[in-house]
Design an enzyme around this catalytic site. Structure first.
Site, mmCIF file in Angstrom:
data_model
loop_
_atom_site.group_PDB
_atom_site.id
_atom_site.type_symbol
_atom_site.label_atom_id
_atom_site.label_comp_id
_atom_site.label_asym_id
_atom_site.label_seq_id
_atom_site.Cartn_x
_atom_site.Cartn_y
_atom_site.Cartn_z
ATOM 1 C CB ILE A 231 1.808 -1.045 0.855
ATOM 2 C CG1 ILE A 231 2.674 0.020 0.172
ATOM 3 C CG2 ILE A 231 0.422 -1.141 0.207
ATOM 4 C CD1 ILE A 231 2.922 -0.232 -1.309
ATOM 5 C CG ASP B 63 -6.463 -9.945 10.555
ATOM 6 O OD1 ASP B 63 -6.840 -8.750 10.493
ATOM 7 O OD2 ASP B 63 -7.255 -10.900 10.614
ATOM 8 N NE ARG C 228 -0.103 5.575 20.489
ATOM 9 C CZ ARG C 228 1.184 5.696 20.841
ATOM 10 N NH1 ARG C 228 2.130 5.723 19.905
ATOM 11 N NH2 ARG C 228 1.516 5.800 22.110
ATOM 12 C CE1 TYR D 95 -15.654 0.497 2.657
ATOM 13 C CE2 TYR D 95 -17.057 1.715 1.133
ATOM 14 C CZ TYR D 95 -15.802 1.256 1.509
ATOM 15 O OH TYR D 95 -14.697 1.551 0.733
ATOM 16 C CE LYS E 171 -12.703 2.693 3.239
ATOM 17 N NZ LYS E 171 -11.239 2.520 3.328
HETATM 18 P P1 NDP Z 1 -9.305 -5.384 -2.751
HETATM 19 O O1 NDP Z 1 -10.317 -6.291 -2.150
HETATM 20 O O2 NDP Z 1 -8.811 -5.666 -4.116
HETATM 21 O O3 NDP Z 1 -8.047 -5.233 -1.772
HETATM 22 C C1 NDP Z 1 -8.213 -5.140 -0.372
HETATM 23 C C2 NDP Z 1 -6.867 -5.344 0.288
HETATM 24 O O4 NDP Z 1 -7.021 -5.203 1.711
HETATM 25 C C3 NDP Z 1 -6.320 -6.739 0.047
HETATM 26 O O5 NDP Z 1 -4.936 -6.661 -0.196
HETATM 27 C C4 NDP Z 1 -6.573 -7.458 1.354
HETATM 28 O O6 NDP Z 1 -5.562 -8.436 1.591
HETATM 29 C C5 NDP Z 1 -6.418 -6.308 2.353
HETATM 30 N N1 NDP Z 1 -7.069 -6.593 3.611
HETATM 31 C C6 NDP Z 1 -8.390 -6.733 3.855
HETATM 32 N N2 NDP Z 1 -8.585 -7.043 5.147
HETATM 33 C C7 NDP Z 1 -7.362 -7.082 5.736
HETATM 34 C C8 NDP Z 1 -6.912 -7.341 7.047
HETATM 35 N N3 NDP Z 1 -7.773 -7.617 8.041
HETATM 36 N N4 NDP Z 1 -5.582 -7.308 7.304
HETATM 37 C C9 NDP Z 1 -4.705 -7.018 6.314
HETATM 38 N N5 NDP Z 1 -5.079 -6.758 5.047
HETATM 39 C C10 NDP Z 1 -6.393 -6.790 4.768
HETATM 40 O O7 NDP Z 1 -9.992 -3.938 -2.724
HETATM 41 P P2 NDP Z 1 -9.463 -2.467 -3.064
HETATM 42 O O8 NDP Z 1 -8.098 -2.483 -3.603
HETATM 43 O O9 NDP Z 1 -10.530 -1.819 -3.834
HETATM 44 O O10 NDP Z 1 -9.471 -1.838 -1.591
HETATM 45 C C11 NDP Z 1 -8.402 -1.084 -1.051
HETATM 46 C C12 NDP Z 1 -8.967 0.070 -0.248
HETATM 47 O O11 NDP Z 1 -9.653 0.957 -1.119
HETATM 48 C C13 NDP Z 1 -9.962 -0.334 0.830
HETATM 49 O O12 NDP Z 1 -9.708 0.417 1.995
HETATM 50 C C14 NDP Z 1 -11.306 0.080 0.224
HETATM 51 O O13 NDP Z 1 -12.273 0.350 1.195
HETATM 52 C C15 NDP Z 1 -10.889 1.317 -0.546
HETATM 53 N N6 NDP Z 1 -11.797 1.755 -1.592
HETATM 54 C C16 NDP Z 1 -12.104 0.938 -2.657
HETATM 55 C C17 NDP Z 1 -12.974 1.374 -3.624
HETATM 56 C C18 NDP Z 1 -13.381 0.516 -4.773
HETATM 57 O O14 NDP Z 1 -14.374 0.844 -5.457
HETATM 58 N N7 NDP Z 1 -12.663 -0.566 -5.061
HETATM 59 C C19 NDP Z 1 -13.572 2.730 -3.577
HETATM 60 C C20 NDP Z 1 -13.153 3.496 -2.439
HETATM 61 C C21 NDP Z 1 -12.298 3.028 -1.510
HETATM 62 P P3 NDP Z 1 -5.785 -9.883 2.218
HETATM 63 O O15 NDP Z 1 -7.186 -10.308 1.912
HETATM 64 O O16 NDP Z 1 -4.719 -10.693 1.573
HETATM 65 O O17 NDP Z 1 -5.527 -9.661 3.683
#
Ligand code: NDP
Length: 259
Positions: free
Chosen positions: A11, A64, A125, A158, A162
């Site tokens: 994950i 990251d 990949r 954004y 997507k």
């Molecule tokens: P959160 O901000 O709660 O979670 C985002 C997660 O992504 C965090 O665990 C963060 O971890 C991780 N993350 C961000 N950048 C990086 C990086 N460069 N490397 C590794 N991990 C990263 O948001 P959501 O749970 O809502 O988002 C999850 C997904 O769902 C995203 O792809 C978002 O675009 C998508 N999404 C969300 C919606 C919403 O309304 N919430 C709607 C549609 C899609 P950390 O910062 O610790 O690295």
């Protein structure tokens, strides 16, 4: 949950929101987890909590996903028995900024493109070839967005990232059509997580306003769909799921009480 016990699930973005809720749901189903995010403290605490409550084990990786060589190294250095990844949940990502394209911050664009598109590509990949090598009945689940179906005002970049996830999911499904690997793109609408805090660079007032007057989805609602898709019988491929709160019709058409 039948079928997920003992599976290995990778994950990305497991420290918060949808990734974290999915980790809990998979743990509850008896899967073992590779949790990755930049916030190592949060995923370490999550792994401990999951071990305490469920029959599961996890490893955590500070990663990251924008850093290609770090992604490659993280996968290459997994212990051999953890390389048999049955399910890849490409979830790490988010939005930065909400403004007209011609007024947007190019560094926000870089972050979104590098995380939402390139990070997903780097992980895919590395991990799909392992699924093939170990002849697994694999599954790649991408967290796309309703934003990938049609653009909404002030969200062009954004939305474009997507839309790319949509296209990459379709393309990967085609490239794997002769293999026992399923590809699912889940496209949520408004889901209350840390998403809006990140989008507004920590402005909590602005973030809270996004969900005022509407009952948004929760990260558990999305985790339910992740579990539904991944525990479906092996011959069933859920290609795409679009899910919104009842008062949201598209990325831009939302009904809010008192607004
Ligand atoms: P959160 O901000 O709660 O979670 C985002 C997660 O992504 C965090 O665990 C963060 O971890 C991780 N993350 C961000 N950048 C990086 C990086 N460069 N490397 C590794 N991990 C990263 O948001 P959501 O749970 O809502 O988002 C999850 C997904 O769902 C995203 O792809 C978002 O675009 C998508 N999404 C969300 C919606 C919403 O309304 N919430 C709607 C549609 C899609 P950390 O910062 O610790 O690295």
């Amino acid at each position: 949950m039948l079928g997920l016990k003992g599976k290995t699930v990778f994950i990305s973005g497991a420290s918060s929101g949808i990734g974290k809720a999915s980790a809990e749901a998979f743990a509850m189903a008896g899967a073992r987890l590779i949790l990755c995010a930049r916030s190592i403290d949060k995923i370490t605490a999550l792994a401990e909590k999951l071990k305490e409550h469920y029959e599961t084990e996890s490893i955590v990786i500070k990663l990251d996903v924008r850093d290609r060589s770090a992604v490659e190294e993280a996968i290459d250095t997994l212990p051999e028995e953890w390389k048999k990844i049955d399910i890849l949940l490409n979830n790490a990502g988010g939005a930065l900024g909400l403004e007209k394209l011609h007024e947007g911050d190019p560094s926000d664009w870089d972050t979104m493109i590098d995380t939402n598109i390139k990070g997903l590509l780097y992980l895919t990949r590395k991990i799909v070839p392992l699924m093939l090598k170990y002849q697994l009945k694999g599954h790649v689940v991408n967290i796309g967005s309703i934003a990938g179906i049609a653009a909404y005002p002030n969200g062009a970049v954004y939305c474009a990232t997507k839309a790319a996830v949509h296209c990459l999911s379709d393309g990967l499904r085609m490239d794997l059509v002769d293999k026992p690997i399923r590809v699912t793109n889940i496209q949520p609408g408004m889901t209350e997580t840390n998403f809006s805090n990140v989008r507004f660079h920590g402005d909590e007032k602005k973030a809270a306003a996004v969900y005022a007057g509407i009952k948004p989805l929760t990260s558990d609602d999305i985790a339910d769909i992740v579990i539904y898709a991944t525990s479906a019988p092996e011959h069933v491929q859920i290609c795409e799921v679009t899910v919104t709160p009842t008062n949201q019709a598209t990325g831009g058409v939302v009904y809010k009480k008192n607004s």
